[in-house]
Design an enzyme around this catalytic site. Structure first.
Site, PDB file in Angstrom:
ATOM      1  N   PHE A 204      -3.921   3.047  14.846  1.00 31.86           N
ATOM      2  CA  PHE A 204      -4.272   4.097  13.893  1.00 31.86           C
ATOM      3  C   PHE A 204      -5.392   3.559  13.011  1.00 31.86           C
ATOM      4  CE2 PHE A 204      -1.853   8.049  13.325  1.00 31.86           C
ATOM      5  CZ  PHE A 204      -1.029   7.959  14.427  1.00 31.86           C
TER       6      PHE A 204
ATOM      7  N   ASP B 205      -4.392  -6.189   5.150  1.00 32.56           N
ATOM      8  CA  ASP B 205      -5.412  -7.004   5.815  1.00 32.56           C
ATOM      9  C   ASP B 205      -5.353  -8.460   5.341  1.00 32.56           C
ATOM     10  OD1 ASP B 205      -6.450  -4.944   7.338  1.00 32.56           O
ATOM     11  OD2 ASP B 205      -7.735  -4.239   5.705  1.00 32.56           O
TER      12      ASP B 205
ATOM     13  N   ASP C  86      -4.204  -9.604  13.105  1.00 30.61           N
ATOM     14  CA  ASP C  86      -4.453  -8.223  13.524  1.00 30.61           C
ATOM     15  C   ASP C  86      -3.390  -7.885  14.573  1.00 30.61           C
ATOM     16  OD1 ASP C  86      -5.339  -5.844  14.615  1.00 30.61           O
ATOM     17  OD2 ASP C  86      -7.454  -6.358  14.314  1.00 30.61           O
ATOM     18  N   ILE C  87      -2.300  -7.264  14.127  1.00 35.00           N
ATOM     19  CA  ILE C  87      -1.111  -7.105  14.980  1.00 35.00           C
ATOM     20  C   ILE C  87      -1.421  -6.317  16.252  1.00 35.00           C
ATOM     21  CG2 ILE C  87       1.222  -6.100  15.094  1.00 35.00           C
ATOM     22  CD1 ILE C  87       1.483  -6.748  12.110  1.00 35.00           C
TER      23      ILE C  87
ATOM     24  N   LYS D 206     -13.618  -0.115  16.060  1.00 35.36           N
ATOM     25  CA  LYS D 206     -12.296  -0.782  16.074  1.00 35.36           C
ATOM     26  C   LYS D 206     -11.674  -0.738  17.461  1.00 35.36           C
ATOM     27  CE  LYS D 206     -10.386  -0.351  11.404  1.00 35.36           C
ATOM     28  NZ  LYS D 206      -9.453   0.380  10.563  1.00 35.36           N
TER      29      LYS D 206
ATOM     30  N   LYS E  31       9.207 -17.109 -10.134  1.00 36.03           N
ATOM     31  CA  LYS E  31       8.428 -16.025 -10.738  1.00 36.03           C
ATOM     32  C   LYS E  31       7.244 -16.601 -11.520  1.00 36.03           C
ATOM     33  CE  LYS E  31       8.983 -12.180 -13.909  1.00 36.03           C
ATOM     34  NZ  LYS E  31       9.736 -11.695 -15.044  1.00 36.03           N
TER      35      LYS E  31
ATOM     36  N   ASN F  81       0.842  -1.200   0.000  1.00 40.81           N
ATOM     37  CA  ASN F  81       0.000   0.000   0.000  1.00 40.81           C
ATOM     38  C   ASN F  81       0.879   1.252   0.000  1.00 40.81           C
ATOM     39  OD1 ASN F  81       0.622   0.745   2.831  1.00 40.81           O
ATOM     40  ND2 ASN F  81      -0.365  -1.221   3.232  1.00 40.81           N
TER      41      ASN F  81
END
Ligand SMILES: Cc1cc2nc3c(=O)[nH]c(=O)nc-3n(C[C@H](O)[C@H](O)[C@H](O)COP(=O)(O)O)c2cc1C
Length: 390
Positions: A318, A274, A301-302, A332, A284, A205
């Site tokens: 966050f 996620d 979910d750390i 959350k 490859k 991301n």
């Protein structure tokens, strides 16, 4: 506390002598450093006599033989105060120039910096001076705004050095904030994760690690011992932080759980994927004619696992949401068992992913949310930690 008092070439330089005395009365040790221009107004002897310490005036001064004073004094300083700060010195500090002892010393220091400008109103209003002051503020430099009034050159306007009591109060407040996290261990996750599809491709991301780096700098400025668990990023983290580099979410989980043992505060600023590809391909993947389907499985979910593993730590997540609606972040907070959530609207222009600024809402249980307002990421980080520490 050890304070370096930088004095630059303003007509208000005489006021620095009283400032030194007032700060000494408050129990601080003062070492003065004068620019060449400052010596047109005040002398090193004045400050040496008042403070009982040598006064630096030249970049190559070495009061203790064999010890580079700009490094030595920078290391020992708990705070540097530049008062009065001329337009010239302010613009040099913002640009990172080190062409005299004072600016070189500031470049070498990691402690908080307080700057009290004093100048002619036109020089203060000058676009470049204003831009430099903004740059310094964004780097968490405390600016003691000059006052409006009649200045020495006969003009009226903003530029008079702030009253000494205001400068001393700012110094005390910055020093207090620099001790808020003294003796505390802070762990920060930062940056993106990279989830391998094969050995050359990954899902990731746009997280840059800038917010994590800002929180690390803020925590260091507040006296904490800092560990960053970081996914792959381009930016440099503060040298005083321990950095543990990881690739994917599973590695980040393991490193974060290990590093969080005994931590007082754990902040999850990383943008953890996620999902990850279920079966990364060895080697490859080759191009073919048919559509392919990538099966994704949920990642751990750390931050929720850290909260479960270390219930006595202050664990903060966050929530980067493409909306200003706080209900998702509130849900959350409860579901993950966190102490707090810092929610930011990543759809707002100029804030969020890879931006220089952020605008966060701090959500805690049973407390009304508080908003930082748009600020630099470092200012947001200081605001966040200040709220958590208090
Ligand atoms: C009498 C006199 C007073 C001055 N007062 C100021 C002042 O209050 N603020 C300022 O920014 N510059 C002032 N200047 C200009 C600075 O001294 C000049 O820009 C100098 O290069 C600053 O060097 P420094 O930043 O290394 O101390 C003054 C100059 C003179 C001759």
């Amino acid at each position: 506390m050890n304070i370096v008092l930088g004095v630059s070439g303003s007509i208000a330089a005489y006021r620095a002598a009283d400032l030194a005395r007032e700060l000494m009365r408050q129990g601080h040790t003062i070492r003065a450093c004068l620019t060449d221009a400052a010596q047109q107004f005040v002398t090193p002897t004045l400050f040496e006599t008042l403070t009982g310490n040598p006064c630096l005036i030249d970049a190559f001064d070495e009061p203790e033989t064999g010890r580079m004073a700009h490094i030595d004094w920078a290391r020992q300083a708990d705070l540097i105060l530049v008062a009065p700060a001329t337009a010239n010195t302010i613009n040099k500090l913002a640009a990172g120039i080190g062409d005299d002892m004072l600016t070189t010393l500031v470049l070498a220091a990691t402690c908080p910096l307080v700057v009290a400008p004093a100048m002619n109103p036109q020089m203060y209003a000058n676009e470049i001076t204003q831009r430099s002051l903004k740059t310094l503020s964004a780097r968490a430099v405390a600016i003691v705004e000059p006052q409006e009034g009649d200045v020495a050159c006969g003009e009226h306007g903003q530029g008079k050095l702030a009253p000494n009591s205001q400068i001393v109060d700012t110094v005390q407040a910055v020093l207090a904030s620099s001790r808020l996290l003294a003796g505390k261990r802070v762990v920060i996750t930062s940056g993106p994760t990279q989830e391998p599809i094969d050995e050359v491709r990954f899902l990731s991301n746009r997280s840059s690690g800038k917010m994590g780096s800002a929180i690390a700098r803020a925590a260091l400025l507040m006296g904490a011992e800092v560990t960053i668990v970081s996914g792959p990023v381009q930016i440099a983290y503060p040298l005083q932080a321990k950095v543990v580099r990881v690739g994917d979410a599973v590695q980040m989980l393991e490193a974060t759980i290990n590093e969080s043992a005994g931590a007082d505060i754990v902040i999850g600023a990383a943008a953890v994927a996620d999902y990850r590809p279920a079966d990364p391909v060895a080697g490859k993947m080759r191009r073919g004619k048919d559509n392919i389907t990538l099966t994704l499985v949920p990642n751990p979910d750390i931050i929720a696992q850290v909260a479960r593993s270390y219930p006595s730590a202050c664990v903060v997540g966050f929530a980067a949401e493409p909306t200003s609606d706080l209900s998702v972040a509130m849900e959350k907070l409860v579901r993950k068992g966190l102490f707090a959530i810092a929610a930011n609207d990543v759809s707002a222009p100029g804030t969020g992913f890879d931006a220089e600024d952020n605008d966060i809402a701090l959500i805690r249980r049973d407390v009304a949310p508080v908003m930082s307002g748009r600020r630099s990421k470092l200012a947001c980080a200081l605001w966040l930690l200040d709220n958590l520490a208090r």
